[in-house]
Motif scaffolding. Structure first.
Motif, PDB file in Angstrom:
ATOM      1  N   UNK A 284     -15.873 -25.819 -23.009  1.00 46.25           N
ATOM      2  CA  UNK A 284     -14.781 -25.934 -23.977  1.00 46.25           C
ATOM      3  C   UNK A 284     -14.378 -24.591 -24.581  1.00 46.25           C
ATOM      4  N   UNK A 285     -15.181 -23.564 -24.395  1.00 51.07           N
ATOM      5  CA  UNK A 285     -14.865 -22.252 -24.977  1.00 51.07           C
ATOM      6  C   UNK A 285     -14.904 -21.128 -23.953  1.00 51.07           C
ATOM      7  N   UNK A 286     -15.103 -21.467 -22.687  1.00 55.21           N
ATOM      8  CA  UNK A 286     -15.218 -20.448 -21.656  1.00 55.21           C
ATOM      9  C   UNK A 286     -13.877 -19.832 -21.298  1.00 55.21           C
ATOM     10  N   UNK A 299      -7.822 -16.356 -18.836  1.00 56.87           N
ATOM     11  CA  UNK A 299      -7.370 -17.713 -18.544  1.00 56.87           C
ATOM     12  C   UNK A 299      -8.408 -18.690 -19.068  1.00 56.87           C
ATOM     13  N   UNK A 300      -7.996 -19.908 -19.456  1.00 53.76           N
ATOM     14  CA  UNK A 300      -8.998 -20.934 -19.744  1.00 53.76           C
ATOM     15  C   UNK A 300      -9.784 -21.220 -18.474  1.00 53.76           C
ATOM     16  N   UNK A 301     -11.008 -21.704 -18.620  1.00 55.89           N
ATOM     17  CA  UNK A 301     -11.849 -21.876 -17.429  1.00 55.89           C
ATOM     18  C   UNK A 301     -11.747 -23.270 -16.814  1.00 55.89           C
ATOM     19  N   UNK A 302     -10.708 -24.030 -17.193  1.00 58.18           N
ATOM     20  CA  UNK A 302     -10.531 -25.365 -16.603  1.00 58.18           C
ATOM     21  C   UNK A 302      -9.282 -25.384 -15.736  1.00 58.18           C
ATOM     22  N   UNK A 321      -9.583 -19.700 -26.891  1.00 55.90           N
ATOM     23  CA  UNK A 321     -10.551 -18.640 -26.625  1.00 55.90           C
ATOM     24  C   UNK A 321      -9.982 -17.589 -25.677  1.00 55.90           C
ATOM     25  N   UNK A 322      -9.184 -18.026 -24.698  1.00 60.25           N
ATOM     26  CA  UNK A 322      -8.585 -17.089 -23.749  1.00 60.25           C
ATOM     27  C   UNK A 322      -7.603 -16.147 -24.445  1.00 60.25           C
ATOM     28  N   UNK A 323      -6.816 -16.695 -25.367  1.00 59.69           N
ATOM     29  CA  UNK A 323      -5.862 -15.874 -26.116  1.00 59.69           C
ATOM     30  C   UNK A 323      -6.604 -14.872 -27.001  1.00 59.69           C
ATOM     31  N   UNK A 324      -7.621 -15.348 -27.703  1.00 48.65           N
ATOM     32  CA  UNK A 324      -8.377 -14.475 -28.600  1.00 48.65           C
ATOM     33  C   UNK A 324      -9.172 -13.423 -27.824  1.00 48.65           C
ATOM     34  N   UNK A 325      -9.677 -13.819 -26.646  1.00 46.17           N
ATOM     35  CA  UNK A 325     -10.419 -12.856 -25.830  1.00 46.17           C
ATOM     36  C   UNK A 325      -9.499 -11.749 -25.333  1.00 46.17           C
ATOM     37  N   UNK A 326      -8.279 -12.120 -24.939  1.00 46.77           N
ATOM     38  CA  UNK A 326      -7.309 -11.105 -24.513  1.00 46.77           C
ATOM     39  C   UNK A 326      -7.033 -10.137 -25.654  1.00 46.77           C
ATOM     40  N   UNK A 327      -6.872 -10.668 -26.850  1.00 43.84           N
ATOM     41  CA  UNK A 327      -6.623  -9.832 -28.034  1.00 43.84           C
ATOM     42  C   UNK A 327      -7.790  -8.868 -28.269  1.00 43.84           C
ATOM     43  N   UNK A 328      -9.016  -9.379 -28.177  1.00 43.35           N
ATOM     44  CA  UNK A 328     -10.196  -8.543 -28.415  1.00 43.35           C
ATOM     45  C   UNK A 328     -10.309  -7.428 -27.376  1.00 43.35           C
ATOM     46  N   UNK A 329     -10.037  -7.760 -26.107  1.00 44.12           N
ATOM     47  CA  UNK A 329     -10.161  -6.754 -25.048  1.00 44.12           C
ATOM     48  C   UNK A 329      -9.092  -5.676 -25.208  1.00 44.12           C
ATOM     49  N   UNK A 330      -7.883  -6.082 -25.574  1.00 48.18           N
ATOM     50  CA  UNK A 330      -6.820  -5.105 -25.831  1.00 48.18           C
ATOM     51  C   UNK A 330      -7.258  -4.140 -26.931  1.00 48.18           C
ATOM     52  N   UNK A 331      -7.844  -4.674 -27.991  1.00 47.94           N
ATOM     53  CA  UNK A 331      -8.327  -3.818 -29.076  1.00 47.94           C
ATOM     54  C   UNK A 331      -9.445  -2.892 -28.597  1.00 47.94           C
TER      55      UNK A 331
END
Length: 341
Positions: A284-286, A299-302, A321-331
């Motif tokens: 659910x958070x991958x 991308x979501x993992x489903x 989680x995919x949106x937030x992870x993209x944001x974190x990696x950009x930062x």
């Protein structure tokens, strides 16, 4: 991309409009906290968004239709029509039209990424059956983006809060996995993982676990020779360079004992060896992240989940989680400077 004061502009390719991707996207973007962090641009069609907004009764969710990325509004959810045709939405049904729109959305977003007008891309799930054609073969997002950006090698990297799993071989038939387990191939993926953990996740000295190919990691050659002849000597080379690379570990015992929590990354030899434990532990958070690209893609993992599409029960956790992870990696890549409110 040079630092700016605006929020990162993150594209979202719509995926299969008859799957759960649009539902999870709208639900995730309904969280105002996300809209305060990023400027979202949905590549798809306004008619599709309107259909799901009405079905989901998201009266407070609004989006701004723009003709192209140059018209982006940083305080709105933006939407770009990637086709002049008005698509028909049939939740749960595989259609050629949906596949055509999904590929058009991805190609449109890729162009804006290449032009430097997007800072990252989140890809909603699509269906390979209706996206493939004699003219264009589509194995998966990872391979498609790797080719689009002219990169020789990338890494399918599944990430969640306390587990990160990369794959030596991705969308490869099982009977061809062993022939692809070479010192050169493992080294390429291991190098990408090390660099990504440092640059994308901010881990100075990553600890990486390498899994074996065979049952019980070959059991000293009794159940296979790849560990003795290929994997162990390579791990030794990395250790001699001062890298914290360990293994090879037997996959069942490794995940059964939850040893992934002791490492920053785990390198699996093939698709199901890595994805089955990952999705069991973090479905659910991958997030599926393509490491090694010059751009940020998550991308979501489903998948499309046709069986629940249109039933208003899809969980948006992985998309969020995919949106937030993209944001974190950009930062973490240092493209952005903080803006004081």
């Amino acid at each position: 991309m040079n630092p700016r004061k605006n929020k990162p502009v993150i594209g979202i390719s719509i995926g299969d409009i008859n799957g759960i991707g649009v539902e999870t996207t709208l639900k995730a973007l309904s969280d105002n906290r996300i809209q305060k962090l990023i400027t979202p641009v949905i590549y798809g069609h306004g008619k599709v968004l309107t259909f799901y907004r009405k079905q989901l009764e998201l009266e407070e969710f609004n989006f701004m239709q723009i003709r192209n990325i140059d018209e982006v509004h940083h305080k709105k959810v933006n939407a770009i029509n990637v086709s002049e045709e008005s698509p028909e939405v049939i939740p749960g049904v595989e259609t050629h039209e949906a596949g055509k729109l999904a590929l058009a959305a991805l190609d449109f977003a890729i162009k804006d990424l290449k032009d430097g007008k997007l800072d990252g891309l989140v890809t909603a799930p699509l269906n390979k059956n209706n996206i493939n054609s004699p003219e264009k073969r589509f194995v998966g997002h990872t391979e498609y983006l790797t080719e689009a950006f002219g990169i020789q090698e990338s890494l399918m990297f599944l990430v969640a809060e306390d587990i990160r799993v990369g794959l030596v071989t991705g969308h490869v038939p099982l009977k061809k996995v062993a022939e692809n387990i070479t010192k050169e191939n493992i080294k390429k993926k291991l190098d990408i993982m090390l660099k990504s953990l440092q640059e994308d996740f901010g881990i100075g000295k990553p600890r990486i676990a390498v899994l074996g190919l065979n049952p019980h990691a070959g059991e000293d050659g009794l159940l296979g020779e790849e560990e003795e002849n290929i994997i162990k000597p390579l791990i030794k080379e990395y250790k001699e360079k001062g890298q914290l690379v360990f293994g090879p570990y037997s996959s069942d015992g490794f995940f059964g004992m939850m040893h992934q929590k002791k490492f920053d990354g785990v390198l699996a030899m093939y698709h199901d060896q890595g994805l089955i434990p990952f999705k069991s532990l973090a479905f659910e958070t991958g997030v599926n992240f393509t490491a090694g690209l010059p751009i940020v893609r998550t991308s979501p993992d489903h998948g499309t989940a046709y069986n629940i599409a249109g039933k208003k029960i899809a969980d948006e956790g992985s998309m969020r989680a995919a949106i937030l992870q993209a944001y974190d990696i950009i930062k973490n890549r240092g493209d952005w400077e903080s803006e004081e409110d």
